[in-house]
Enzyme design. Structure first.
Site, PDB file in Angstrom:
ATOM      1  CE1 TYR A  33      -4.648  -0.833   0.756  1.00 17.58           C
ATOM      2  CE2 TYR A  33      -2.852  -3.520   0.716  1.00 17.58           C
ATOM      3  CZ  TYR A  33      -4.070  -2.768   0.704  1.00 17.58           C
ATOM      4  OH  TYR A  33      -5.663  -3.225   0.904  1.00 17.58           O
ATOM      5  CG  MET A  84     -10.421  -5.257   3.267  1.00 18.66           C
ATOM      6  SD  MET A  84     -10.150  -3.336   2.082  1.00 18.66           S
ATOM      7  CE  MET A  84      -8.563  -3.380   3.017  1.00 18.66           C
ATOM      8  CG  HIS A 107      -9.262  -7.946  -0.566  1.00 20.30           C
ATOM      9  ND1 HIS A 107      -7.825  -8.451   0.515  1.00 20.30           N
ATOM     10  CD2 HIS A 107     -10.064  -7.105  -1.062  1.00 20.30           C
ATOM     11  CE1 HIS A 107      -7.792  -6.984  -0.088  1.00 20.30           C
ATOM     12  NE2 HIS A 107      -8.972  -6.187  -0.356  1.00 20.30           N
ATOM     13  CG  HIS A 127     -13.101  -2.800  -1.977  1.00 23.42           C
ATOM     14  ND1 HIS A 127     -12.364  -4.197  -2.728  1.00 23.42           N
ATOM     15  CD2 HIS A 127     -11.787  -3.128  -0.772  1.00 23.42           C
ATOM     16  CE1 HIS A 127     -11.099  -3.349  -3.099  1.00 23.42           C
ATOM     17  NE2 HIS A 127     -11.136  -3.853  -1.776  1.00 23.42           N
TER      18      HIS A 127
END
Length: 624
Positions: free
Chosen positions: A213, A469, A396, A394
């Protein structure tokens, strides 16, 4: 080989068996939406839909002289996929049929024919098939067309010589598409005056780690008076496109002391995780997004943010060395102001390891609660109700579905947004069909469903692509300073359900890691997480945090809409031309599609009159 003259009456008989919804065959031309289905751009799909009649029209153009097919499949397998197939025989005759896949290669006709052919033409380069179908037919072989992600399957053959259709892997493609997009970009106004501004990093060396990130703090455009950002699009370094998982732009409170350079967002320097209010978001599979004509991101006033945190999630799963990246976001802004200043509210399960998923689960539900009754207390100022117009989902790799549900006074009010067929590789900002009002005091619940059959150890919440997530971003107006409202289950209570007394979260995680994850224990953990107290965390743009507790309300099961019955009826043996294909009228397109021989026109006229008479005698209103 030409068909014998005796076969022509059999070809003509089914010409007039059209579905009962044939009077509502959907949009004509032009069709607003388009997409290539394959990486070589051989299969070009256009489509449009009539939301009132609930009919969708497809136009599939394929670079082939053979048959073409288009349909709907699922995440897991193509077996049972709904597939409409058509082509032009060497003698010019057209065949067209609503079919389904028995296995990966074999098709057979449905008992009910629910696709309505509009044209099927072939020239020296392309075979083009255009047809309509209802969103939901009463045929169990037909997949519903919904607002979820739809996995469109396209296939084609190289010839029609045999009249047989067998799917081949190298000519079969599946692509996830939002078929029922509410707003097309061409429907939105482009301001007469606008400017472009890029927010990005330059020549960043992507680490060889699986997940990185990268964060950098950058200024927004400097303007002397209020402007609105009305559109954004990703700027991806071409050869690194598959490495960039998502890009988020967070607004920073003006009192923040911000670090310089590019660094790990969640590493040893906690300053790089400052600024928590998302204003722009893009994820893999997404494209550009333009806000509705009355909404924009305000910049240039004293209360507007002047800096943002750019966050780019890299997924270097193959550990490739020496890869440099200069990705980011391009924003379009204008001095021609919109009516509303927009904001983004982040909902879901708080992302850290207390969010766990057992291995080997066919499905596992996670919940994140938001309570809006303290929003004014948290911000210290009166707030207006929120009007939601769009959203971004969202998870994963193990995420399969998400939804956000709204409650008022303890009663389920509506589902704000959902996707029961979520695809990690297609994450786009979507518009709501109808804007939703959230009143202060409402509860908002996010439910995420995961499948972990391919994992043999626990999956925890976290930033890595292999972590998980559960997030939904709501785009709303008028903006306020609340950045996120998320929940997570009390893990101490969950551990007690497994007969263990623990004193803190870490001990609870150790207990869950040692569970033998049988189907019974998976369901027990799921139920315990749902029944435990929910810790609700509310954050503002200025990094103020408030914790409280609540309980997960029940979610009422959705009711499926009515289906549309076809008058096509069962495909009988005499209608099969060839191998089960239902004959269809030839198109008025190019001559290569073929025309009926002139001596047969009187017979055709007679059959037409018979068909009309029979329909008048047997007429019944279509079901809705």
């Amino acid at each position: 080989m030409a068909l014998p003259a005796a076969a022509w009456p059999l070809l003509l008989l089914p010409l007039f068996s059209v579905p009962s919804w044939g009077g509502h065959i959907g949009p004509k031309s032009p069709l607003r939406y388009s997409r290539f289905l394959d990486p070589s751009n051989i299969m070009y799909l256009r489509w449009d839909f009539d939301p009132d009649a609930e009919v969708i029209t497809f136009d599939l153009q394929v670079r082939t002289a053979g048959w073409v097919g288009l349909g709907i499949t699922t995440y897991y397998t193509n077996v049972g996929a709904d597939l409409v197939v058509g082509g032009v025989l060497p003698n010019g005759s057209i065949y067209f049929s609503d079919q389904h896949l028995l296995d990966d290669v074999t098709v057979e006709p449905d008992g009910s024919q629910d696709a309505h052919l509009q044209s099927l033409v072939q020239d020296s380069v392309y075979t083009t098939m255009r047809f309509s179908r209802p969103f939901r037919s009463c045929d169990p072989h037909d997949r519903d067309i919904t607002e979820d992600t739809i996995r469109v399957i396209g296939a084609y053959g190289l010839s029609d010589q045999s009249g047989q259709v067998k799917l081949e892997a190298e000519r079969t493609f599946v692509k996830s598409i939002f078929l029922l997009q509410v707003i097309h970009p061409d429907q939105l106004d482009s301001p007469d005056t606008s400017y472009i501004y890029d927010i990005g990093i330059k020549d960043f060396l992507i680490p060889e780690d699986d997940t990185t990130y990268a964060c950098s703090f950058l200024p927004l455009p400097i303007v002397k008076e209020k402007h609105h950002i009305y559109k954004f699009e990703p700027r991806l370094t071409y050869h690194n496109e598959t490495m960039v998982h998502h890009i988020l732009v967070y607004a920073c409170g003006n009192a923040s002391v911000l670090p310089k350079g590019v660094n790990n967002c969640y590493g040893s320097d906690p300053a790089f995780s400052l600024c928590s209010q998302v204003i722009i978001g893009w994820a893999v599979g997404g494209t550009s997004y333009q806000f509705p004509d009355d909404v924009g991101i305000s910049i240039g006033t004293p209360i507007d943010p002047k800096w943002v945190r750019l966050e780019i999630h890299y997924s270097n799963v193959h550990g490739l060395p020496g890869i440099y990246d200069s990705s980011g976001m391009r924003v379009f802004f204008t001095p021609i102001l919109r009516k509303y200043d927009m904001g983004v509210l982040q909902l879901g399960v708080y992302t850290f390891p207390i969010h766990f998923l057992p291995p080997g689960a066919t499905s596992f539900h996670s919940y994140g609660l938001c309570q809006t009754d303290t929003f004014e207390e948290v911000t210290g100022s009166p707030l207006q109700d929120l009007h939601v117009y769009g959203y971004l989902l969202h998870t994963h790799l193990t995420g399969r579905s998400l939804q956000a549900v709204q409650y008022r006074n303890g009663v389920q009010l509506r589902t704000i947004c959902k996707d029961n067929a979520y695809d990690f590789n297609l994450q786009e900002t979507r518009d709501l069909k109808d804007r939703v009002e959230i009143k202060l005091g409402d509860e908002l619940l996010v439910e995420c469903v995961y499948q972990t059959l391919d994992r043999d150890s626990m999956t925890f919440g976290g930033p890595s692509t292999m972590n998980e997530m559960c997030l939904i971003f709501l785009f709303y107006f008028p903006r306020n300073t609340i950045s996120s409202c998320m929940g997570y289950p009390g893990l101490i209570q969950v551990a007690r359900e497994f007969g263990e007394e623990v004193s803190d979260v870490m001990e609870g995680l150790m207990v869950m890691s040692g569970v033998d994850w049988t189907e019974e224990n998976i369901r027990k953990a799921e139920r315990a997480c749902q029944e435990a107290d929910q810790v609700v965390i509310i954050k503002t743009i200025d990094e103020m945090v408030t914790n409280r507790t609540g309980h997960i309300p029940a979610i009422a099961a959705p009711v499926r809409g009515s289906c549309v019955e076809s008058s096509g009826g069962k495909v009988e043996a005499q209608d099969q031309i060839p191998a089960g294909f239902r004959a269809a009228p030839s198109s008025s397109g190019p001559a290569s599609a073929g025309r009926l021989p002139a001596p047969l026109l009187p017979a055709l006229l007679l059959l037409l009159l018979q068909g009309v008479a029979l329909r008048l005698l047997d007429a019944s209103p279509p079901r809705t």
